[in-house]
Design an enzyme around this catalytic site. Structure first.
Site, PDB file in Angstrom:
ATOM      1  N   GLU A   1       0.832  -1.217   0.000  1.00 36.17           N
ATOM      2  CA  GLU A   1       0.000   0.000   0.000  1.00 36.17           C
ATOM      3  C   GLU A   1       0.859   1.257   0.000  1.00 36.17           C
ATOM      4  OE1 GLU A   1      -2.879  -0.397   3.196  1.00 36.17           O
ATOM      5  OE2 GLU A   1      -4.187  -1.549   1.915  1.00 36.17           O
TER       6      GLU A   1
ATOM      7  N   GLU B   1      -5.447  -8.326  -1.182  1.00 31.29           N
ATOM      8  CA  GLU B   1      -6.145  -8.157   0.098  1.00 31.29           C
ATOM      9  C   GLU B   1      -7.605  -7.845  -0.170  1.00 31.29           C
ATOM     10  OE1 GLU B   1      -4.656  -5.423   3.064  1.00 31.29           O
ATOM     11  OE2 GLU B   1      -2.584  -5.865   2.499  1.00 31.29           O
TER      12      GLU B   1
HETATM   13  C1  BG6 Z   1      -4.470  -2.805   4.712  1.00 27.00           C
HETATM   14  C2  BG6 Z   1      -3.155  -3.344   5.147  1.00 27.00           C
HETATM   15  O1  BG6 Z   1      -4.450  -1.447   5.051  1.00 27.00           O
HETATM   16  O2  BG6 Z   1      -5.644  -3.283   5.261  1.00 27.00           O
HETATM   17  C3  BG6 Z   1      -3.222  -4.442   6.179  1.00 27.00           C
HETATM   18  O3  BG6 Z   1      -2.305  -3.682   4.096  1.00 27.00           O
HETATM   19  C4  BG6 Z   1      -4.418  -4.234   7.072  1.00 27.00           C
HETATM   20  O4  BG6 Z   1      -2.000  -4.456   6.845  1.00 27.00           O
HETATM   21  C5  BG6 Z   1      -5.676  -4.316   6.212  1.00 27.00           C
HETATM   22  O5  BG6 Z   1      -4.470  -5.079   8.147  1.00 27.00           O
HETATM   23  C6  BG6 Z   1      -6.981  -4.232   6.978  1.00 27.00           C
HETATM   24  O6  BG6 Z   1      -7.023  -3.081   7.762  1.00 27.00           O
HETATM   25  P1  BG6 Z   1      -7.306  -3.153   9.335  1.00 27.00           P
HETATM   26  O7  BG6 Z   1      -7.119  -1.763   9.807  1.00 27.00           O
HETATM   27  O8  BG6 Z   1      -8.686  -3.647   9.480  1.00 27.00           O
HETATM   28  O9  BG6 Z   1      -6.301  -4.107   9.862  1.00 27.00           O
END
Ligand code: BG6
Length: 474
Positions: A179, A371
């Site tokens: 990211e 993701e």
């Molecule tokens: C992204 C990241 O921002 O989203 C992860 O690459 C992160 O590291 C994921 O965990 C989900 O966000 P959160 O804040 O729910 O953990």
């Protein structure tokens, strides 16, 4: 209605959110270790509050996380049971170079990841490795100021040289920075940057971004030189930005906000700074200092594929209405057509198809969703089972939308790794109880629990999805 036969199904984690073992195996301290849970987290991760040492008033979830450091064999075995073809994970920089600026790497750290990669291959799982997922050795922050300093490019280059050579034949898919656009929203967590009183924060962020962009091009160059089979991707937090209305002011605002993220990929995939960015930086007086060779490096070594995270679309309006919705690390206008997760993030499966099409139209390079998932509270029933139908529903709808983008729209997609296949620490809030996993981990927000792993209902569902190559989503 099919994905290609070699479609890479799997899950994604990050070292700092699952490994723990923060002071074991010669590992050095990193920025991500020092991000506490609670009310100060936001100020720390955004670089407004300097936290360079642990104190007794805060809880630091990354110290132990889910202790994958000692459990990776058991965890990878569970991934294999679900039929994973790929496992996205990251390397903790300070395991390989505890300080960051040493000449010689830490053998114990190198061996640790070698063991993980070998364990993956035992089950036919291909590792997909993020070189830095938000982490930066603290020594590099204290001595050099993190990515604001050009010297970081050289330290990152050393890291790449070492890992590409050592893991040749074991790893062929790499992501340079997780990211990368998060440098704008969480500069300490994303790039080890804390701000000094009165400095131009935007200028610092774009200078640091420039260093990362050059470092990313150098990584691509070395990866290809070391092994022509290596494929290198960039990675950004995606989610198309919708105008709240068809008022041209809203539409123009949405274009501008979209470009804040696309800027990074424009450089990494097209090999040069886009005109809109150059113009705006000039207007604001924040054009980064560049060296002669930078232009050539960016141009000659673009990425092979584009990876992104997708949790939600975003929405903007220009009428001064401040009804906001949360989202992955930053908030945007509340979209009245969508539902929201327990953490207030919009749920928008069609937005994934829209985003896939936007990104593919713009770059015409293979894409990889690395993701996607639903952060939710899981409450075991009286028999201790977790029937996470809400998670299954979320994933089902997103996978359907992704299938439409591939099969109906012809988007070239390499694979899909859902976020947090095993419960892990949240990056945004530091909570353990914001869970994404197919595998439950017995640990709470305060660090209580046995760390025992157990399968949720979604575990069996995802196994079926993978076995049917995305056909059976019931
Ligand atoms: C992204 C990241 O921002 O989203 C992860 O690459 C992160 O590291 C994921 O965990 C989900 O966000 P959160 O804040 O729910 O953990």
């Amino acid at each position: 209605m099919k994905f290609r036969n070699d479609f890479l199904w799997g899950g994604a984690t990050a070292a700092n959110q699952c490994e723990g073992g923060y002071n074991e195996g010669g590992r050095g301290l990193a920025n991500v270790d020092l991000c506490p849970t609670g009310k100060d987290r936001s100020a720390v991760i955004t670089g407004k509050l300097k936290m360079y040492n642990f104190d007794d008033d805060h809880f630091y979830p990354a110290k132990v996380a889910i202790d994958m450091y000692h459990n990776f064999k058991e965890d990878i075995k569970l991934f294999a049971e679900m039929g994973f073809k790929v496992y996205r994970m990251s390397i903790a920089w300070s395991r390989i170079f505890p300080m960051g600026d040493e000449e010689t790497p830490n053998e114990k750290g190198l061996k640790f990841y070698e063991d993980i990669f070998e364990e993956c291959h035992k089950y036919g799982i291909e590792p997909l490795v993020t070189i830095t997922h938000f982490d930066c050795p603290m020594h590099l922050i204290e001595k050099y100021g993190g990515w604001r300093n050009r010297k970081m490019i050289g330290f990152y280059e050393n890291l790449c040289n070492v890992i590409f050579k050592r893991y040749k034949g074991l790893v062929k898919y790499w992501l340079t920075f997780n990211e990368i656009n998060m440098i704008l929203h969480a500069p300490f967590m994303g790039a080890g940057i804390c701000f000094e009183e009165g400095e131009n924060e935007e200028k610092v962020k774009y200078q640091a971004a420039h260093h990362e962009l050059v470092a990313s091009a150098i990584a691509t160059k070395i990866a290809h030189e070391v092994d022509e089979k290596n494929k290198v991707g960039c990675m950004f937090a995606a989610g198309s930005v919708y105008p709240y209305s068809c008022n041209p002011n809203d539409v123009w605002e949405a274009t501008k906000v979209d470009r804040e993220s696309y800027f990074f990929v424009d450089v990494q995939a097209r090999g040069k700074y886009p005109n809109y960015a150059l113009k705006e930086m000039e207007r604001k007086g924040i054009t980064p200092t560049m060296e002669e060779r930078d232009k050539e490096l960016l141009e000659k070594y673009p990425v092979d594929f584009i990876a992104f995270s997708y949790y939600n679309s975003r929405c903007v309006r220009t009428d001064n209405n401040d009804d906001l919705a949360e989202g992955n690390l930053f908030a945007s206008a509340k979209n009245p057509y969508l539902e929201f997760s327990e953490w207030g993030w919009p749920i928008d499966p069609l937005g994934l198809r829209i985003t896939l099409n936007h990104v593919y139209d713009r770059y015409q390079k293979p894409l990889f969703i690395v993701e996607n998932g639903l952060g939710a509270k899981d409450i075991p029933d009286e028999n201790g089972n977790i029937n996470d139908d809400y998670r299954i529903n979320y994933l089902r709808e997103h996978i359907k939308a992704m299938r439409d983008a591939v099969v109906l729209d012809g988007v070239d997609l390499m694979g899909y790794t859902s976020w947090g296949p095993i419960d892990l620490v949240s990056a945004g809030s530091g909570e353990m109880e914001k869970r994404y996993g197919f595998i439950y981990v017995d640990r709470d927000n305060k660090g209580n629990g046995t760390l025992k792993r157990s399968k949720k209902k979604s575990f069996y569902w995802y196994k079926k999805v993978i076995a049917s190559n995305g056909e059976d989503l019931n």
